[in-house]
Design a protein around this motif. Sequence first.
Motif, PDB file in Angstrom:
ATOM      1  N   MET A 154       0.847  -1.194   0.000  1.00 19.15           N
ATOM      2  CA  MET A 154       0.000   0.000   0.000  1.00 19.15           C
ATOM      3  C   MET A 154       0.882   1.243   0.000  1.00 19.15           C
ATOM      4  O   MET A 154       1.953   1.261   0.612  1.00 19.15           O
ATOM      5  CB  MET A 154      -0.915  -0.010   1.222  1.00 19.15           C
ATOM      6  CG  MET A 154      -1.891   1.143   1.281  1.00 19.15           C
ATOM      7  SD  MET A 154      -3.125   0.919   2.593  1.00 19.15           S
ATOM      8  CE  MET A 154      -4.233  -0.257   1.810  1.00 19.15           C
ATOM      9  N   LYS A 168      -3.798  -4.940  -1.887  1.00 20.85           N
ATOM     10  CA  LYS A 168      -2.801  -4.121  -1.209  1.00 20.85           C
ATOM     11  C   LYS A 168      -2.529  -4.651   0.197  1.00 20.85           C
ATOM     12  O   LYS A 168      -3.464  -4.976   0.932  1.00 20.85           O
ATOM     13  CB  LYS A 168      -3.278  -2.668  -1.126  1.00 20.85           C
ATOM     14  CG  LYS A 168      -3.518  -2.016  -2.478  1.00 20.85           C
ATOM     15  CD  LYS A 168      -4.076  -0.608  -2.322  1.00 20.85           C
ATOM     16  CE  LYS A 168      -4.375   0.011  -3.683  1.00 20.85           C
ATOM     17  NZ  LYS A 168      -4.964   1.371  -3.556  1.00 20.85           N
ATOM     18  N   SER A 225      -7.627  -5.272   0.254  1.00 22.26           N
ATOM     19  CA  SER A 225      -6.432  -5.092   1.072  1.00 22.26           C
ATOM     20  C   SER A 225      -6.433  -6.105   2.210  1.00 22.26           C
ATOM     21  O   SER A 225      -7.491  -6.608   2.606  1.00 22.26           O
ATOM     22  CB  SER A 225      -6.367  -3.667   1.637  1.00 22.26           C
ATOM     23  OG  SER A 225      -7.469  -3.422   2.502  1.00 22.26           O
TER      24      SER A 225
END
Length: 391
Positions: free
Chosen positions: A99, A133, A162
């Motif tokens: 990220m 991410k 994520s």
Amino acid sequence: MSTKVYVKRTFHPVGQGAFFTEQFYGNDAETLLYNVVYDCGSKSSGIKTQIERSIRNVLHDKKEIDVLFLSHFDDDHVNFVKYLKNKGHLKGTRIFIPMLAAEEWLGIQPYAANYRYILSLYDRAIGGTKVIKVKFDEEEGGERTLENRNDPVVVESIEDDSIPSGTVLRPQLPVPNVIWCYTPFNVQFKALITEFQNKLLAEGLEYERLRGRNYVLDPVNHRKLKKIYQGLGKNPSGGTAINLNSLLVMSYPKDADKCRKLGNRRMVSCYCDCWRYYYDGCYPGSCLYTGDTSANEDFVWNRMVQMIEQCIGNDSTLGLLQVPHHGSKRSYDWKLLVSDRFFAGFTNYDPYYRQHIFDETLVMKFALNRQPLILVTRDYFSKYEEYWTLS
């Protein structure tokens, strides 16, 4: 029903770049079940044909890559991802990336262009390519302790965009009770982040708001941020001088007693690996990929040691550790050289690259410590392979 899995790990000779693969074969040792790749790129000149040949050779009968880990978005780590896409290797792939904060919106070249290309691979159709991410360490909802160590998350079951740093993942292998783990963690360079935060504060900007697109793209903020990024780190230039964070990945079998080393191979013997000294204290099959992180920074090194201990245990020694940033003297120090947490180091570099950063004394330093050092260059015969069996 197959009861055994064969694992092949390869460090490919891509020069100033990175291309590492781990492949899982069925009980016949021929049927390719699963492909995992860590980084795929190179800046070395005249090596395009050799890299494409390496990709063809390694993806011979099952051409889809199941998992692709990208440490960061510099050219020498990602510029052959487009080739993978064009050749149909990224159908249904789970792509794990670190990220980012403001870099996502600043338009810094070439980092941002590569990042945006990777994001463009996201296919929201069922069974399509997915970009996931890995959150930052030490941020809310970011770092995850290994509470799922005994029940790793199946890669194909991830639906979110994520995951927390330190999430233990497992490939979906068609073999019961055979589990190989991957633990990605997104380490920020603490000293750089502190420097960055101080510069933001001086310009009246808030670090906590850099995830917000509108905040970053505000004309006044955007102009200030680009100036800060361009002067950040040890070699200021037209882009970021250094990455603020990098995705590291631990690779290891869940159960050490079910994993057995079959051997390793070099095409020529001039690359001294000293694997004949491999000893029982090593956790079989374990490897830590570090990308372009900076292990000379205490915070980063301590995080690496913490993950080694959490993943394979305090009493076990990691088998392989990638010397960060192509063996650059600015990316490691005495902590790595005197460590007893790993058995052998490896690094990939090009001795003829115009911006040669490999520390030539690294070979001598490892020799003095009686530790093997695996060198992978642009020379095709420097390719390194090792083989394991899981049952």
